[in-house]
Design a protein around this motif. Structure first.
Motif, PDB file in Angstrom:
ATOM      1  N   THR A 127      -1.755  -7.204  14.067  1.00  0.00           N
ATOM      2  CA  THR A 127      -0.753  -6.224  13.635  1.00  0.00           C
ATOM      3  C   THR A 127      -1.115  -5.513  12.340  1.00  0.00           C
ATOM      4  O   THR A 127      -0.435  -4.549  11.963  1.00  0.00           O
ATOM      5  CB  THR A 127       0.626  -6.896  13.420  1.00  0.00           C
ATOM      6  OG1 THR A 127       0.550  -7.807  12.307  1.00  0.00           O
ATOM      7  CG2 THR A 127       1.084  -7.630  14.661  1.00  0.00           C
ATOM      8  N   VAL A 128      -2.160  -5.949  11.645  1.00  0.00           N
ATOM      9  CA  VAL A 128      -2.468  -5.406  10.315  1.00  0.00           C
ATOM     10  C   VAL A 128      -2.560  -3.882  10.284  1.00  0.00           C
ATOM     11  O   VAL A 128      -1.986  -3.241   9.397  1.00  0.00           O
ATOM     12  CB  VAL A 128      -3.735  -6.065   9.735  1.00  0.00           C
ATOM     13  CG1 VAL A 128      -4.235  -5.311   8.498  1.00  0.00           C
ATOM     14  CG2 VAL A 128      -3.452  -7.518   9.355  1.00  0.00           C
ATOM     15  N   PRO A 129      -3.258  -3.225  11.238  1.00  0.00           N
ATOM     16  CA  PRO A 129      -3.292  -1.757  11.185  1.00  0.00           C
ATOM     17  C   PRO A 129      -1.902  -1.118  11.257  1.00  0.00           C
ATOM     18  O   PRO A 129      -1.645  -0.093  10.601  1.00  0.00           O
ATOM     19  CB  PRO A 129      -4.132  -1.383  12.409  1.00  0.00           C
ATOM     20  CG  PRO A 129      -4.985  -2.580  12.664  1.00  0.00           C
ATOM     21  CD  PRO A 129      -4.101  -3.751  12.331  1.00  0.00           C
ATOM     22  N   VAL A 130      -1.009  -1.725  12.030  1.00  0.00           N
ATOM     23  CA  VAL A 130       0.363  -1.213  12.123  1.00  0.00           C
ATOM     24  C   VAL A 130       1.098  -1.448  10.808  1.00  0.00           C
ATOM     25  O   VAL A 130       1.772  -0.548  10.288  1.00  0.00           O
ATOM     26  CB  VAL A 130       1.118  -1.881  13.291  1.00  0.00           C
ATOM     27  CG1 VAL A 130       2.592  -1.468  13.291  1.00  0.00           C
ATOM     28  CG2 VAL A 130       0.461  -1.526  14.619  1.00  0.00           C
ATOM     29  N   LEU A 131       0.967  -2.637  10.253  1.00  0.00           N
ATOM     30  CA  LEU A 131       1.624  -2.943   8.981  1.00  0.00           C
ATOM     31  C   LEU A 131       1.175  -1.984   7.887  1.00  0.00           C
ATOM     32  O   LEU A 131       1.977  -1.545   7.052  1.00  0.00           O
ATOM     33  CB  LEU A 131       1.323  -4.384   8.559  1.00  0.00           C
ATOM     34  CG  LEU A 131       1.756  -5.501   9.517  1.00  0.00           C
ATOM     35  CD1 LEU A 131       1.321  -6.857   8.979  1.00  0.00           C
ATOM     36  CD2 LEU A 131       3.249  -5.466   9.752  1.00  0.00           C
ATOM     37  N   GLN A 132      -0.098  -1.653   7.890  1.00  0.00           N
ATOM     38  CA  GLN A 132      -0.631  -0.734   6.882  1.00  0.00           C
ATOM     39  C   GLN A 132      -0.067   0.676   7.048  1.00  0.00           C
ATOM     40  O   GLN A 132      -0.115   1.469   6.107  1.00  0.00           O
ATOM     41  CB  GLN A 132      -2.161  -0.706   6.960  1.00  0.00           C
ATOM     42  CG  GLN A 132      -2.805  -2.008   6.501  1.00  0.00           C
ATOM     43  CD  GLN A 132      -4.309  -2.045   6.728  1.00  0.00           C
ATOM     44  OE1 GLN A 132      -4.833  -1.342   7.598  1.00  0.00           O
ATOM     45  NE2 GLN A 132      -5.011  -2.857   5.953  1.00  0.00           N
ATOM     46  N   GLY A 133       0.474   0.960   8.226  1.00  0.00           N
ATOM     47  CA  GLY A 133       1.051   2.279   8.471  1.00  0.00           C
ATOM     48  C   GLY A 133       2.392   2.503   7.811  1.00  0.00           C
ATOM     49  O   GLY A 133       2.810   3.661   7.644  1.00  0.00           O
ATOM     50  N   PHE A 134       3.100   1.431   7.415  1.00  0.00           N
ATOM     51  CA  PHE A 134       4.416   1.642   6.805  1.00  0.00           C
ATOM     52  C   PHE A 134       4.673   0.798   5.566  1.00  0.00           C
ATOM     53  O   PHE A 134       5.776   0.832   5.017  1.00  0.00           O
ATOM     54  CB  PHE A 134       5.537   1.416   7.836  1.00  0.00           C
ATOM     55  CG  PHE A 134       5.677   0.001   8.339  1.00  0.00           C
ATOM     56  CD1 PHE A 134       6.524  -0.894   7.707  1.00  0.00           C
ATOM     57  CD2 PHE A 134       4.984  -0.431   9.462  1.00  0.00           C
ATOM     58  CE1 PHE A 134       6.676  -2.193   8.172  1.00  0.00           C
ATOM     59  CE2 PHE A 134       5.128  -1.722   9.939  1.00  0.00           C
ATOM     60  CZ  PHE A 134       5.977  -2.614   9.296  1.00  0.00           C
ATOM     61  N   THR A 135       3.662   0.042   5.087  1.00  0.00           N
ATOM     62  CA  THR A 135       3.825  -0.741   3.870  1.00  0.00           C
ATOM     63  C   THR A 135       2.717  -0.428   2.878  1.00  0.00           C
ATOM     64  O   THR A 135       1.659   0.082   3.247  1.00  0.00           O
ATOM     65  CB  THR A 135       3.798  -2.258   4.153  1.00  0.00           C
ATOM     66  OG1 THR A 135       2.471  -2.638   4.579  1.00  0.00           O
ATOM     67  CG2 THR A 135       4.805  -2.644   5.216  1.00  0.00           C
ATOM     68  N   SER A 136       2.962  -0.759   1.616  1.00  0.00           N
ATOM     69  CA  SER A 136       1.920  -0.622   0.596  1.00  0.00           C
ATOM     70  C   SER A 136       1.076  -1.886   0.517  1.00  0.00           C
ATOM     71  O   SER A 136      -0.064  -1.854   0.048  1.00  0.00           O
ATOM     72  CB  SER A 136       2.547  -0.333  -0.775  1.00  0.00           C
ATOM     73  OG  SER A 136       3.478  -1.345  -1.128  1.00  0.00           O
ATOM     74  N   ALA A 137       1.630  -3.014   0.960  1.00  0.00           N
ATOM     75  CA  ALA A 137       0.880  -4.269   0.980  1.00  0.00           C
ATOM     76  C   ALA A 137       1.528  -5.227   1.957  1.00  0.00           C
ATOM     77  O   ALA A 137       2.751  -5.224   2.142  1.00  0.00           O
ATOM     78  CB  ALA A 137       0.852  -4.914  -0.412  1.00  0.00           C
ATOM     79  N   ASN A 138       0.693  -6.041   2.628  1.00  0.00           N
ATOM     80  CA  ASN A 138       1.231  -7.065   3.514  1.00  0.00           C
ATOM     81  C   ASN A 138       0.686  -8.416   3.095  1.00  0.00           C
ATOM     82  O   ASN A 138      -0.464  -8.540   2.686  1.00  0.00           O
ATOM     83  CB  ASN A 138       0.906  -6.759   4.977  1.00  0.00           C
ATOM     84  CG  ASN A 138      -0.583  -6.774   5.267  1.00  0.00           C
ATOM     85  OD1 ASN A 138      -1.170  -7.826   5.529  1.00  0.00           O
ATOM     86  ND2 ASN A 138      -1.227  -5.608   5.215  1.00  0.00           N
TER      87      ASN A 138
END
Length: 299
Positions: free
Chosen positions: A146-157
């Motif tokens: 999911t990391v690419p998706v998370l990077q689409g709407f967060t500044s950090a995961n």
């Protein structure tokens, strides 16, 4: 190259902002909300509006949920367990009691669907500019996908551990938000009662040792005395306050400052400010202080 479709269930303040940023990042976002108005707004913003969670399940193998209640999550889990493909990953971003999320996780696992517990840290205003943190917990291999998706709407995961650890981290973060928000308002009202200009207080204090992220984020609202553009409504925040309090009591952990902040939020509700931003605790404290802003403006 074809766009990857991501599902979004829940198009409120947070869900709509996340969807917008995912679209800007190059994803096609299939969005669903129980309110037709929100679905229409999603379509106008460039998303694909769908009429049911089942349709999202047919279109996407990564689905994000941003929901207001335990009941809503139970309903969505029941819809997805009847329709989602095996291997689908659900990024559950709502702030809810851990047992509620555990029940949804167990139900979806029967279908081979993986639920990740992924609460967000940030306000709606921060969500709009992609200034969100996400606390991911659960299956680590699923998280990596999911990391690419998370990077689409967060500044950090941040991957924080086994399922439920994300919610625990969010409760800690929200405890600080609750306290710092009231502390910012208390400081602002003290300054105004002392005759200082609220805009000057924000400018001078925010960058110093006494500043906080809440002072920076909600200070401008407090300066204007206008909380109508809510990034977190008081009536929704009541749910979060209850969850944190119950969680702390379950651990027999004292939270005296959090407990002291709760009556201020309750007073905001009693004053009819339920749909206003939580920064309206400043209005509560102004009332308690004899409305110093009004006196300053008249002098």
């Amino acid at each position: 190259m074809a766009q990857h479709t991501v599902g979004m269930v829940g198009l409120g303040i947070m869900g709509s902002a996340m969807s917008f940023n995912l679209g800007r990042a190059g994803f096609r976002v299939a969005g669903y909300d129980v309110m037709a108005k929100r679905r229409a707004e999603h379509a106008r913003s460039g998303g694909v509006a769908v009429r049911s969670p089942r349709e999202i399940a047919r279109r996407a193998d990564i689905i994000i949920t941003s929901l207001p209640s335990a009941h809503a999550l139970a309903e969505i889990a029941a819809e997805l367990v009847a329709s989602a493909k095996r291997g689908t990953i659900v990024i559950e971003t709502s702030t809810l009691p851990i047992p509620v999320k555990e029940a949804a996780r167990e139900l979806l696992a029967k279908r081979g669907v993986i639920l990740l517990d992924c609460p967000l840290s940030g306000t709606g205003a921060q969500a709009r500019v992609k200034d969100l943190l996400i606390y991911v917990s659960g299956d680590r291999a699923a998280y990596r996908k999911t990391v690419p998706v998370l990077q689409g709407f967060t500044s950090a995961n941040h991957y924080v551990g086994a399922f439920g650890a994300g919610s625990k981290m969010k409760f800690v973060a929200n405890l600080l938000v609750a306290i710092h928000n009231v502390a910012a308002a208390e400081a602002m009202v003290l300054g105004m009662k002392a005759g200082l200009d609220p805009a000057m207080i924000l400018k001078v204090v925010a960058g110093g040792a006494g500043g906080s992220r809440m002072f920076q984020v909600r200070g401008p609202m407090m300066v204007k005395g206008d909380y109508s553009e809510a990034t977190m409504k008081n009536e929704v925040w009541q749910k979060d306050m209850t969850i944190i309090g119950d969680f702390a009591r379950s651990l027999d952990c004292p939270t005296p400052l959090f407990a002291a902040s709760a009556p201020i939020y309750n007073a905001a509700m009693a004053m009819g400010l339920g749909k206003q931003d939580t920064g309206a605790v400043c209005a509560v404290l102004e009332e308690m202080a004899g409305r110093p802003r009004r006196k300053r403006m008249r002098s």
